[in-house]
Scaffold this motif. Structure first.
Motif, PDB file in Angstrom:
ATOM      1  N   GLU A   1      44.803  41.048  41.117  1.00 11.26           N
ATOM      2  CA  GLU A   1      45.805  42.009  40.640  1.00 11.26           C
ATOM      3  C   GLU A   1      45.876  43.242  41.534  1.00 11.26           C
ATOM      4  OE1 GLU A   1      46.616  44.886  36.741  1.00 11.26           O
ATOM      5  OE2 GLU A   1      45.060  43.353  36.672  1.00 11.26           O
TER       6      GLU A   1
ATOM      7  N   ARG B   1      41.695  34.157  46.070  1.00 13.11           N
ATOM      8  CA  ARG B   1      40.798  33.341  45.243  1.00 13.11           C
ATOM      9  C   ARG B   1      39.835  32.524  46.103  1.00 13.11           C
ATOM     10  NH1 ARG B   1      45.731  32.726  42.147  1.00 13.11           N
ATOM     11  NH2 ARG B   1      45.525  33.918  40.202  1.00 13.11           N
TER      12      ARG B   1
ATOM     13  N   SER C   1      40.548  37.833  38.520  1.00  6.72           N
ATOM     14  CA  SER C   1      41.867  38.347  38.128  1.00  6.72           C
ATOM     15  C   SER C   1      42.022  39.808  38.513  1.00  6.72           C
ATOM     16  CB  SER C   1      42.065  38.171  36.617  1.00  6.72           C
ATOM     17  OG  SER C   1      42.054  36.807  36.256  1.00  6.72           O
TER      18      SER C   1
ATOM     19  N   ALA D   1      35.947  34.790  35.784  1.00  4.90           N
ATOM     20  CA  ALA D   1      37.409  34.731  35.903  1.00  4.90           C
ATOM     21  C   ALA D   1      38.035  36.114  35.802  1.00  4.90           C
ATOM     22  CB  ALA D   1      37.974  33.808  34.823  1.00  4.90           C
ATOM     23  N   GLU D   2      37.465  36.988  34.940  1.00  5.26           N
ATOM     24  CA  GLU D   2      38.072  38.309  34.789  1.00  5.26           C
ATOM     25  C   GLU D   2      37.926  39.150  36.046  1.00  5.26           C
ATOM     26  OE1 GLU D   2      33.911  38.570  32.903  1.00  5.26           O
ATOM     27  OE2 GLU D   2      35.590  37.151  32.996  1.00  5.26           O
TER      28      GLU D   2
END
Length: 306
Positions: free
Chosen positions: A160, A143, A156, A152-153
């Protein structure tokens, strides 16, 4: 047994097979209802208290904490639903405890199997990892490494794909790989060879969100080639890879763009050590984004097929 039958605290304890101290403890917590008080002020308990005491013993035998027992007994939607919820929560707790024990076992094996010269360093590495291990430090590294103000997506998605899962039953080698990965990312990656690639920075006119979405697709297309051990080559995966950089920079995928892209990517800072450790941790069946990126970069430099 009649419905109006009642027992003293000693009689209830004997019927339930517990100590008087246990009955008094649960009674003081409000888990056991009193039917009445004797003339001398002593507690009297009825059949409902005996049933509840037996239920409490059964729940405690499953190692449910007292607050959880209270929730089960006080739920108004029926014992089955309440008990199922409690069991599911307890299974999660037991799973975490087993994971911690398996990690500790593998860590101890790692320290047993290494040479005396290696033991101090490995003890330091393993000792810095929480038990059960957590990937929070690694996720935080990514991050912070990513460009600022990414949606944000997208963040993520990258986290991931980049943060490896912790094996359920790790080998000593996987424990060592994770410990080294944890130490590497915990150091904030200030070294020059761990910096952010220049082509990913927004101050150079790139749209990182577009880039990362495109790279994710390109890596997925390249992964089967990497697992199969195929030599880097032109094809759909490379076209998707180049298109991601072109689209992110507002360019078109042309021969000239590919010639210019190659040197830019080749000069980017690399975190090969990170991906090497992830590969050790995840095993050969998993293709890391780093391995896919290296394959695509080699394909970009490969001479065109005859």
């Amino acid at each position: 047994m009649t419905a109006d039958r009642s027992w003293s605290i000693g009689e209830l304890a004997a019927l339930a097979g517990v100590t008087v101290k246990t009955v008094r403890f649960y009674s003081d917590l409000g888990l056991l209802p009193e039917a009445s008080r004797s003339a001398g002020g002593h507690r009297r308990y009825g059949p409902e208290a005996l049933d509840r005491l037996r239920m409490i013993r059964s729940l405690r035998a499953l190692d449910l904490p007292v607050p959880e027992v209270r929730r089960v007994l006080d739920r108004e939607d029926g014992l089955d639903g309440a008990l199922e919820d409690a069991v599911v929560r307890q299974l999660g707790e037991v799973g975490s405890q087993l994971a911690a024990l398996r990690w500790r076992e593998a860590a101890l094996q790692l320290l047993t199997e290494c040479t005396p010269a290696q033991r101090a360093e490995r003890l330091r590495l393993v000792g810095a990892v929480p038990t059960p291990p957590s990937t929070a430090v690694i996720a935080r590294f990514w991050r912070r490494w990513l460009p600022a103000r990414l949606p944000a997506e997208v963040v993520s998605l990258v986290v991931e794909r980049s943060v490896p899962p912790i094996p359920d039953d790790p080998t000593p080698g996987q424990v060592l790989a994770f410990a080294r990965l944890h130490a590497m990312t915990q150091g904030e990656c200030r070294d020059a060879d761990r910096g952010q690639p220049a082509a990913h920075r927004t101050d150079r006119g790139f749209r990182p969100a577009v880039l990362y979405h495109g790279l994710d697709e390109a890596y997925a297309l390249a992964a089967p080639h990497v697992r199969a051990g195929r030599a880097p080559e032109a094809g759909e995966a490379l076209d998707c890879f180049v298109a991601a950089y072109a689209l992110a920079g507002g360019s078109r995928d042309t021969a000239d763009f590919r010639r210019r892209l190659g040197p830019v990517l080749a000069s980017d800072p690399r975190i090969d050590r990170y991906w090497s450790l992830v590969a050790e941790l995840a095993g050969p069946a998993h293709t890391t984004p780093g391995a896919a990126h290296a394959w695509l970069l080699s394909a970009l430099h490969a001479p065109p097929a005859a």
